[in-house]
Design a protein around this motif. Sequence first.
Motif, PDB file in Angstrom:
ATOM      1  N   ASN A  63       0.865  -1.174   0.000  1.00 50.64           N
ATOM      2  CA  ASN A  63       0.000   0.000   0.000  1.00 50.64           C
ATOM      3  C   ASN A  63       0.906   1.229   0.000  1.00 50.64           C
ATOM      4  O   ASN A  63       1.355   1.690   1.050  1.00 50.64           O
ATOM      5  CB  ASN A  63      -0.922  -0.004   1.224  1.00 50.64           C
ATOM      6  CG  ASN A  63      -1.841   1.212   1.255  1.00 50.64           C
ATOM      7  OD1 ASN A  63      -1.944   1.969   0.285  1.00 50.64           O
ATOM      8  ND2 ASN A  63      -2.503   1.410   2.389  1.00 50.64           N
ATOM      9  N   LEU A  64       1.204   1.734  -1.169  1.00 51.48           N
ATOM     10  CA  LEU A  64       2.171   2.824  -1.284  1.00 51.48           C
ATOM     11  C   LEU A  64       1.721   4.094  -0.584  1.00 51.48           C
ATOM     12  O   LEU A  64       2.548   4.974  -0.295  1.00 51.48           O
ATOM     13  CB  LEU A  64       2.446   3.108  -2.768  1.00 51.48           C
ATOM     14  CG  LEU A  64       3.113   1.955  -3.550  1.00 51.48           C
ATOM     15  CD1 LEU A  64       3.380   2.370  -4.987  1.00 51.48           C
ATOM     16  CD2 LEU A  64       4.400   1.522  -2.863  1.00 51.48           C
ATOM     17  N   ARG A  65       0.441   4.213  -0.280  1.00 49.26           N
ATOM     18  CA  ARG A  65      -0.017   5.383   0.477  1.00 49.26           C
ATOM     19  C   ARG A  65       0.494   5.337   1.917  1.00 49.26           C
ATOM     20  O   ARG A  65       0.599   6.383   2.565  1.00 49.26           O
ATOM     21  CB  ARG A  65      -1.537   5.432   0.471  1.00 49.26           C
ATOM     22  CG  ARG A  65      -2.142   5.735  -0.903  1.00 49.26           C
ATOM     23  CD  ARG A  65      -3.653   5.843  -0.808  1.00 49.26           C
ATOM     24  NE  ARG A  65      -4.235   6.168  -2.113  1.00 49.26           N
ATOM     25  CZ  ARG A  65      -5.557   6.315  -2.321  1.00 49.26           C
ATOM     26  NH1 ARG A  65      -6.402   6.183  -1.295  1.00 49.26           N
ATOM     27  NH2 ARG A  65      -5.998   6.599  -3.516  1.00 49.26           N
ATOM     28  N   GLY A  66       0.808   4.150   2.387  1.00 47.60           N
ATOM     29  CA  GLY A  66       1.344   4.010   3.734  1.00 47.60           C
ATOM     30  C   GLY A  66       2.843   3.801   3.742  1.00 47.60           C
ATOM     31  O   GLY A  66       3.390   3.266   4.714  1.00 47.60           O
ATOM     32  N   ARG A  67       3.520   4.192   2.685  1.00 49.44           N
ATOM     33  CA  ARG A  67       4.957   4.003   2.573  1.00 49.44           C
ATOM     34  C   ARG A  67       5.682   4.761   3.677  1.00 49.44           C
ATOM     35  O   ARG A  67       5.487   5.965   3.853  1.00 49.44           O
ATOM     36  CB  ARG A  67       5.427   4.471   1.203  1.00 49.44           C
ATOM     37  CG  ARG A  67       6.902   4.270   0.934  1.00 49.44           C
ATOM     38  CD  ARG A  67       7.225   4.656  -0.509  1.00 49.44           C
ATOM     39  NE  ARG A  67       8.635   4.438  -0.806  1.00 49.44           N
ATOM     40  CZ  ARG A  67       9.580   5.357  -0.630  1.00 49.44           C
ATOM     41  NH1 ARG A  67       9.251   6.550  -0.159  1.00 49.44           N
ATOM     42  NH2 ARG A  67      10.836   5.070  -0.911  1.00 49.44           N
ATOM     43  N   ASN A  68       6.528   4.021   4.442  1.00 48.86           N
ATOM     44  CA  ASN A  68       7.289   4.599   5.558  1.00 48.86           C
ATOM     45  C   ASN A  68       6.388   5.355   6.532  1.00 48.86           C
ATOM     46  O   ASN A  68       6.765   6.416   7.067  1.00 48.86           O
ATOM     47  CB  ASN A  68       8.395   5.527   5.044  1.00 48.86           C
ATOM     48  CG  ASN A  68       9.491   4.771   4.320  1.00 48.86           C
ATOM     49  OD1 ASN A  68       9.608   3.555   4.438  1.00 48.86           O
ATOM     50  ND2 ASN A  68      10.297   5.490   3.547  1.00 48.86           N
ATOM     51  N   ALA A  69       5.203   4.796   6.764  1.00 47.59           N
ATOM     52  CA  ALA A  69       4.273   5.424   7.708  1.00 47.59           C
ATOM     53  C   ALA A  69       4.889   5.457   9.100  1.00 47.59           C
ATOM     54  O   ALA A  69       5.499   4.475   9.539  1.00 47.59           O
ATOM     55  CB  ALA A  69       2.950   4.655   7.732  1.00 47.59           C
ATOM     56  N   PRO A  70       4.776   6.547   9.826  1.00 49.94           N
ATOM     57  CA  PRO A  70       5.397   6.646  11.158  1.00 49.94           C
ATOM     58  C   PRO A  70       4.706   5.731  12.159  1.00 49.94           C
ATOM     59  O   PRO A  70       3.535   5.368  11.994  1.00 49.94           O
ATOM     60  CB  PRO A  70       5.218   8.123  11.508  1.00 49.94           C
ATOM     61  CG  PRO A  70       4.025   8.546  10.725  1.00 49.94           C
ATOM     62  CD  PRO A  70       4.060   7.776   9.447  1.00 49.94           C
ATOM     63  N   PRO A  71       5.396   5.358  13.218  1.00 50.56           N
ATOM     64  CA  PRO A  71       4.792   4.493  14.239  1.00 50.56           C
ATOM     65  C   PRO A  71       3.794   5.227  15.114  1.00 50.56           C
ATOM     66  O   PRO A  71       3.704   6.465  15.081  1.00 50.56           O
ATOM     67  CB  PRO A  71       6.008   4.017  15.050  1.00 50.56           C
ATOM     68  CG  PRO A  71       7.028   5.085  14.866  1.00 50.56           C
ATOM     69  CD  PRO A  71       6.808   5.651  13.499  1.00 50.56           C
ATOM     70  N   PHE A  72       3.029   4.447  15.889  1.00 45.16           N
ATOM     71  CA  PHE A  72       2.053   4.941  16.866  1.00 45.16           C
ATOM     72  C   PHE A  72       0.921   5.724  16.212  1.00 45.16           C
ATOM     73  O   PHE A  72       0.333   6.594  16.831  1.00 45.16           O
ATOM     74  CB  PHE A  72       2.744   5.801  17.937  1.00 45.16           C
ATOM     75  CG  PHE A  72       3.972   5.174  18.523  1.00 45.16           C
ATOM     76  CD1 PHE A  72       3.890   3.974  19.215  1.00 45.16           C
ATOM     77  CD2 PHE A  72       5.225   5.753  18.347  1.00 45.16           C
ATOM     78  CE1 PHE A  72       5.025   3.384  19.741  1.00 45.16           C
ATOM     79  CE2 PHE A  72       6.363   5.169  18.880  1.00 45.16           C
ATOM     80  CZ  PHE A  72       6.259   3.980  19.578  1.00 45.16           C
ATOM     81  N   ASP A  73       0.618   5.380  14.963  1.00 48.18           N
ATOM     82  CA  ASP A  73      -0.508   5.985  14.260  1.00 48.18           C
ATOM     83  C   ASP A  73      -1.507   4.874  13.950  1.00 48.18           C
ATOM     84  O   ASP A  73      -1.234   4.002  13.116  1.00 48.18           O
ATOM     85  CB  ASP A  73      -0.032   6.673  12.981  1.00 48.18           C
ATOM     86  CG  ASP A  73      -1.181   7.388  12.266  1.00 48.18           C
ATOM     87  OD1 ASP A  73      -2.297   7.415  12.830  1.00 48.18           O
ATOM     88  OD2 ASP A  73      -0.961   7.908  11.161  1.00 48.18           O
ATOM     89  N   LEU A  74      -2.644   4.881  14.632  1.00 48.40           N
ATOM     90  CA  LEU A  74      -3.642   3.817  14.490  1.00 48.40           C
ATOM     91  C   LEU A  74      -4.723   4.152  13.467  1.00 48.40           C
ATOM     92  O   LEU A  74      -5.755   3.480  13.423  1.00 48.40           O
ATOM     93  CB  LEU A  74      -4.284   3.530  15.851  1.00 48.40           C
ATOM     94  CG  LEU A  74      -3.337   3.040  16.955  1.00 48.40           C
ATOM     95  CD1 LEU A  74      -4.100   2.831  18.253  1.00 48.40           C
ATOM     96  CD2 LEU A  74      -2.656   1.749  16.522  1.00 48.40           C
ATOM     97  N   ALA A  75      -4.502   5.183  12.656  1.00 45.71           N
ATOM     98  CA  ALA A  75      -5.524   5.565  11.684  1.00 45.71           C
ATOM     99  C   ALA A  75      -5.773   4.461  10.667  1.00 45.71           C
ATOM    100  O   ALA A  75      -6.903   4.287  10.182  1.00 45.71           O
ATOM    101  CB  ALA A  75      -5.108   6.856  10.975  1.00 45.71           C
ATOM    102  N   ARG A  76      -4.746   3.678  10.340  1.00 48.18           N
ATOM    103  CA  ARG A  76      -4.882   2.609   9.349  1.00 48.18           C
ATOM    104  C   ARG A  76      -5.212   1.261   9.984  1.00 48.18           C
ATOM    105  O   ARG A  76      -5.429   0.294   9.267  1.00 48.18           O
ATOM    106  CB  ARG A  76      -3.597   2.485   8.525  1.00 48.18           C
ATOM    107  CG  ARG A  76      -3.271   3.706   7.687  1.00 48.18           C
ATOM    108  CD  ARG A  76      -1.984   3.498   6.913  1.00 48.18           C
ATOM    109  NE  ARG A  76      -1.683   4.624   6.046  1.00 48.18           N
ATOM    110  CZ  ARG A  76      -1.045   5.724   6.445  1.00 48.18           C
ATOM    111  NH1 ARG A  76      -0.667   5.832   7.719  1.00 48.18           N
ATOM    112  NH2 ARG A  76      -0.817   6.708   5.598  1.00 48.18           N
ATOM    113  N   GLY A  77      -5.203   1.177  11.303  1.00 50.77           N
ATOM    114  CA  GLY A  77      -5.498  -0.084  11.979  1.00 50.77           C
ATOM    115  C   GLY A  77      -4.446  -0.406  13.029  1.00 50.77           C
ATOM    116  O   GLY A  77      -3.387   0.232  13.107  1.00 50.77           O
ATOM    117  N   PHE A  78      -4.751  -1.412  13.834  1.00 50.79           N
ATOM    118  CA  PHE A  78      -3.873  -1.758  14.948  1.00 50.79           C
ATOM    119  C   PHE A  78      -2.497  -2.198  14.483  1.00 50.79           C
ATOM    120  O   PHE A  78      -1.487  -1.871  15.118  1.00 50.79           O
ATOM    121  CB  PHE A  78      -4.527  -2.868  15.775  1.00 50.79           C
ATOM    122  CG  PHE A  78      -3.626  -3.434  16.834  1.00 50.79           C
ATOM    123  CD1 PHE A  78      -3.379  -2.736  18.010  1.00 50.79           C
ATOM    124  CD2 PHE A  78      -2.991  -4.661  16.643  1.00 50.79           C
ATOM    125  CE1 PHE A  78      -2.537  -3.252  18.983  1.00 50.79           C
ATOM    126  CE2 PHE A  78      -2.144  -5.180  17.616  1.00 50.79           C
ATOM    127  CZ  PHE A  78      -1.917  -4.473  18.782  1.00 50.79           C
TER     128      PHE A  78
END
Length: 311
Positions: A63-78
């Motif tokens: 899911n390239l929209r979540g590429r290198n997504a930062p930690p502790f962000d639950l917007a996309r799920g647990f």
Amino acid sequence: MSDTRTPATSVKAETPEPGKARKMLQLLLADKTATIAAIFLIVIIACAILGPLLLDQLATRQNLRGRNAPPFDLARGFFWILGGDQLGRPLLARIIVAAGNTMAVATGAVIASMTIGSALGLVAGYSRGKLGDIVPRIADVIMSFPSLLLAVIVLYMLEPSVSNIVIVLAITRIPVYLRTTRAEVLEVRERMFVQAAIVMGASHLRIIFRHILPVILPTLLTIATLDFAFVMLAESSLSFLGIGIQPPEITWGLMVSQGRPYLTSAWWLSFWPGLVIILTTLSLNLLSNWMRVALDPTQRWRLEIGGKKNG
């Protein structure tokens, strides 16, 4: 008048002592540090068994929209709580799934090396002929090469795969069990109960499996627990060098290697799998130290006294 008092020996006989498994569990619970280490390892084993079955698609779906997504962000799920990797895959799910390959390599290598090395050590220690001198020389030849360097050379010539890594790491660890088993057998063989079994005409197989092996088995299990951590670190090192498990398969070491180019911009790619490696290795070392004391009758009293104080 007859004495109806119950003898002290009868009272003692009516109170059965706890079984060995229950006794070991009590000793484990008496040591809080070892208990925490054991619980952590149970969780890792559960992840290794269930992770590939339940989370394989989530760990591999890009899911390239979540590429290198930062930690502790639950917007996309647990499962995005630890962030996402360079291809937009949740790190927590990948760490759980990677536990399967990491544990499979370590378990296979330890079981194979322990079985072969212990068998050769039993033969070398119990035999009084030339065979007892030839087998240790084989171990000396294998140990003359640095184990990790030997694994690098062999895997460079062969195709890196789970089976090849298990075989190579098992071969490099055989001398550890061979030399330890031989030394233990040489000492146990001279004890009075073994000599008595020989005088009574017991067969060699019965003496080995009935009288010698149970005595040296606790030592081998302690070494295996410690060696499990070493093999896991060796596999992680090989994957980090690029000659271990290859994509699309994943291990913790491979995840650390894949996150290395992003250390300045996305440190969590390598940090979390590296942290799991450290915690697993630390837990294995702590459990190994506990087993060394718990399985030694001359040292077990330390745990028993500690348990009474905590109680």
